[in-house]
Design an enzyme around this catalytic site. Structure first.
Site, mmCIF file in Angstrom:
data_model
loop_
_atom_site.group_PDB
_atom_site.id
_atom_site.type_symbol
_atom_site.label_atom_id
_atom_site.label_comp_id
_atom_site.label_asym_id
_atom_site.label_seq_id
_atom_site.Cartn_x
_atom_site.Cartn_y
_atom_site.Cartn_z
ATOM 1 N N GLU A 26 -0.464 7.554 17.330
ATOM 2 C CA GLU A 26 -0.989 8.442 16.296
ATOM 3 C C GLU A 26 -1.799 9.557 16.963
ATOM 4 O OE1 GLU A 26 -0.433 7.803 12.806
ATOM 5 O OE2 GLU A 26 0.998 6.423 13.731
ATOM 6 N N THR A 55 0.841 -1.195 0.000
ATOM 7 C CA THR A 55 0.000 0.000 0.000
ATOM 8 C C THR A 55 0.879 1.249 0.000
ATOM 9 O OG1 THR A 55 -0.122 0.008 2.411
ATOM 10 C CG2 THR A 55 -1.866 -1.159 1.225
ATOM 11 N N HIS A 60 -2.563 0.228 13.695
ATOM 12 C CA HIS A 60 -3.656 1.100 14.144
ATOM 13 C C HIS A 60 -4.623 1.397 12.994
ATOM 14 C CE1 HIS A 60 -5.604 4.335 16.415
ATOM 15 N NE2 HIS A 60 -5.452 5.111 15.349
#
Length: 296
Positions: free
Chosen positions: A275, A43, A73
């Site tokens: 994050e 990706t 995550h």
């Protein structure tokens, strides 16, 4: 007979570009022994990670994530609300690989691949903060400031050391903030430099020494750090001893909850699994045994 009929091995093509080919060479032959049909996809963006996970969620038995805590995550958030979810396996390919440590997976990739094909499948809790899911931890204050202070170039060259450098910088800059935490049982108010909600016991490769942390007990361990003094860290270290009760803590507050609301006088940035997401206020609840993962 192969252990799994179908699996997707997903990796971030923008992370560790120089050694992705080597990582695949170390892991794919071992994994393919126990997987009848193994699809490998690279990706290039968070959006592609999300789209790919949603597309494959109901089509595969196993989702293998080759990457760090950020990639995990994003994958978790992609599949958490899907009606059919595959078992998740982690190949630790990031800087800290914190939840893989909670699952006792080896940090060497070939050994981790062996552990995946031979490991046990367990149920794991997931937590939801407003509209975002987290697997390992939720934090405000010093932990979020530390994430922001990390120099990306240092992270690439120094790895885990960059987290410690950032923490040292953050400790000297941390300002206390006013908070209010409401649970079904009690309300907590005061000032803190950091609040952590823990489903896993590792942050930045370091284990939080709280003996009650368990990712499948339907509870989050809540840790409130009142200040960044040496006494706070001594008390934290003492919590690994099950004989030390909460009534012995002066600089820390610790309790468990499965449903809570957190407000702060000044909006604080929220760090989930490393994050930075939205700001407080936040309503958090645990989703007991919501996903299946492979543990060594």
């Amino acid at each position: 007979m192969p252990r799994f009929n179908s699996a997707l091995l997903l990796y971030n093509g923008n992370a560790g570009k120089g050694d992705n080919e080597q990582k695949l060479r170390e892991t794919v032959p071992l994994l393919s022994r126990e997987i009848k049909e193994l699809t490998i996809l690279q990706t290039a963006s968070i959006e592609e990670v999300t789209e790919t996970c949603k597309t494959y969620a109901a089509k595969i038995d196993l989702l293998i994530i080759l990457g760090g805590d950020g990639t995990i995550h994003n994958c978790i958030n992609a599949i958490a609300s899907e009606p059919i979810r595959p078992t998740i396996a982690i190949l630790p390919g990031g800087t800290s690989n914190d939840f893989s440590r909670m699952l006792q997976l080896p940090q060497n990739l070939s050994n981790a691949a062996e552990a995946i094909v031979n490991g046990s499948i367990i149920d794991v809790d997931l937590a939801k903060s407003n509209a975002t899911y987290f697997l390992n931890f939720w934090g405000i204050g010093m932990v979020a400031d530390t994430s922001k202070n990390i120099n990306e170039q240092q992270k690439k060259t120094l790895g885990v050391l960059s987290y410690f450098m950032s923490t040292l910088k953050t400790v000297s800059q941390s300002e206390p903030f006013s908070y209010k935490i409401e649970t079904n049982e009690e309300t907590y108010e005061g000032e803190a430099v950091m609040i952590l909600l823990l489903n896993g016991a590792f942050i930045g490769t370091r284990q939080i020494p709280i003996s009650s942390i368990e990712p499948a007990d339907g509870q989050l361990d809540v840790l409130i750090v009142k200040n960044s003094s040496l006494l706070s860290f001594r008390e934290l270290l003492s919590m690994s001893n099950t004989d030390v009760g909460n009534d012995a803590l002066e600089e820390l507050t610790h309790f468990q909850s499965n449903n809570l609301k957190i407000t702060t006088e000044i909006a604080k940035e929220i760090d989930m699994d490393g994050e930075i997401h939205t700001n407080t206020p936040a309503e958090i609840r645990i989703l007991p045994k919501h996903i299946k993962m492979i543990k060594a």
